[in-house]
Design an enzyme around this catalytic site. Structure first.
Site, short mmCIF file in Angstrom:
data_model
loop_
_atom_site.label_atom_id
_atom_site.label_comp_id
_atom_site.label_asym_id
_atom_site.label_seq_id
_atom_site.Cartn_x
_atom_site.Cartn_y
_atom_site.Cartn_z
N THR A 255 0.76 -1.24 0.00
CA THR A 255 0.00 0.00 0.00
C THR A 255 0.81 1.31 0.00
O THR A 255 1.93 1.33 0.48
CB THR A 255 -0.85 -0.09 1.29
OG1 THR A 255 -1.59 -1.27 1.19
CG2 THR A 255 -1.74 1.08 1.50
N ASP B 231 -7.96 -3.11 5.00
CA ASP B 231 -8.14 -1.96 5.89
C ASP B 231 -8.12 -0.62 5.13
O ASP B 231 -8.66 0.37 5.61
CB ASP B 231 -7.02 -1.91 6.94
CG ASP B 231 -5.65 -1.80 6.27
OD1 ASP B 231 -5.32 -2.69 5.45
OD2 ASP B 231 -4.94 -0.81 6.53
N1 ASP Z 1 -3.13 -3.00 4.17
C1 ASP Z 1 -3.32 -3.49 2.83
C2 ASP Z 1 -4.38 -4.54 2.83
O1 ASP Z 1 -4.41 -5.34 3.74
C3 ASP Z 1 -2.11 -4.07 2.22
C4 ASP Z 1 -0.84 -3.57 2.72
O2 ASP Z 1 -0.73 -2.47 3.25
O3 ASP Z 1 0.13 -4.28 2.53
O4 ASP Z 1 -5.12 -4.58 1.89
#
Ligand code: ASP
Length: 263
Positions: free
Chosen positions: A146, A177
């Site tokens: 992300t 999230d």
């Molecule tokens: N938080 C993001 C998700 O779980 C992915 C990430 O930040 O790696 O979709």
């Protein structure tokens, strides 16, 4: 007149130092362009949208054109954006939009809702002529995730945003999230927050809202340190960037490494 602030991140995870260097270079260039816009007088909402759109377009991060495919081999992206005056928008599971962060802002400004997902979000997008997604495999062997940004403009408005392709190999329809207000993104009078990491844990932990509550009493870095400490007992993998209402920044992560700028 407030002095402007901007902080950006490119995910947290098991990132090699070579790869981290590439992320940092990309983030630094994009941060500089966003910072210049804030100094020119752009509002923080537009800068967060712009900066995250630029990161989505690099193809280097797990967001926009660089998004990881799901278990069935296609991309589903999530994004959210929020302002310190209480406005918020989010999209989940979008497949055809190049810049989900732009669509999140449109949900915020053009509807009475906070989140649109899947087909409904795509249909809503049709009226705005947004550029289509042209997926690109990242030129790097990566395991990061992300992206996000938090900014404060000359008027003191704080905005925070987050965008992702989600976790690699997710089940189609899975929402992490990143589009959840209070988990992946939050902004209030007290500051702005953008998270990254294992979404299922972050949602249950209520990461962004938890930090927001701490910001009522503590500066950004202290609030981050407190959630990092608490999460150790629960084995939660995340990274977070925070900007408080006085312009202090805070960064912390429990993952092996994290990309952010300025550092
Ligand atoms: N938080 C993001 C998700 O779980 C992915 C990430 O930040 O790696 O979709």
């Amino acid at each position: 007149m407030k002095s402007v602030k901007l902080i950006v991140h490119g995910g947290a995870g098991d990132i090699s130092s070579d790869t981290l260097g590439i992320y940092q270079k990309n983030l630094k260039e994009i941060w500089q362009s966003g910072y210049n816009l804030l100094k020119e007088g752009w509002d923080s909402l537009s800068v967060v949208e712009k900066v995250i759109s630029l990161i989505e377009d690099t193809g280097v991060f797990d967001a926009g054109t660089g998004s990881f495919p799901n278990k069935e081999g296609y991309i589903e992206m999530d994004a959210s954006i929020m302002t310190s005056d209480g406005r918020a928008g989010a999209v989940g599971g979008v497949r055809t939009i190049r810049n989900p962060i732009r669509l999140a802002r449109l949900v915020m400004e053009e509807t009475s809702h906070v989140m649109l997902v899947g087909e409904g979000a795509e249909r809503f997008a049709e009226q705005f002529n947004l550029p289509p997604l042209t997926p690109r495999e990242s030129p790097y062997s990566i395991s990061t995730d992300t992206v996000g940004a938090v900014a404060m403009d000359k008027r003191g408005l704080i905005s925070a945003g987050t965008s992702t392709g989600g976790i690699r190999g997710k089940i189609p329809g899975r929402i992490g999230d990143s589009p959840i207000i209070g988990a992946g993104t939050y902004a209030s009078f007290w500051g702005g927050i953008s998270s990254t990491g294992f979404g299922e844990d972050i949602i249950k932990f209520g990461l962004a809202k938890k930090i927001d509550i701490l910001l009522r009493q503590f500066p950004a870095q202290m609030a981050v340190d407190m959630v990092v400490e608490e999460s150790k007992y629960r084995g939660i993998e995340f990274g977070v960037i925070v900007l408080d209402r006085l312009g202090n920044t805070g960064v912390g992560y429990t993952a092996k490494a994290m990309a952010w700028y300025p550092r």
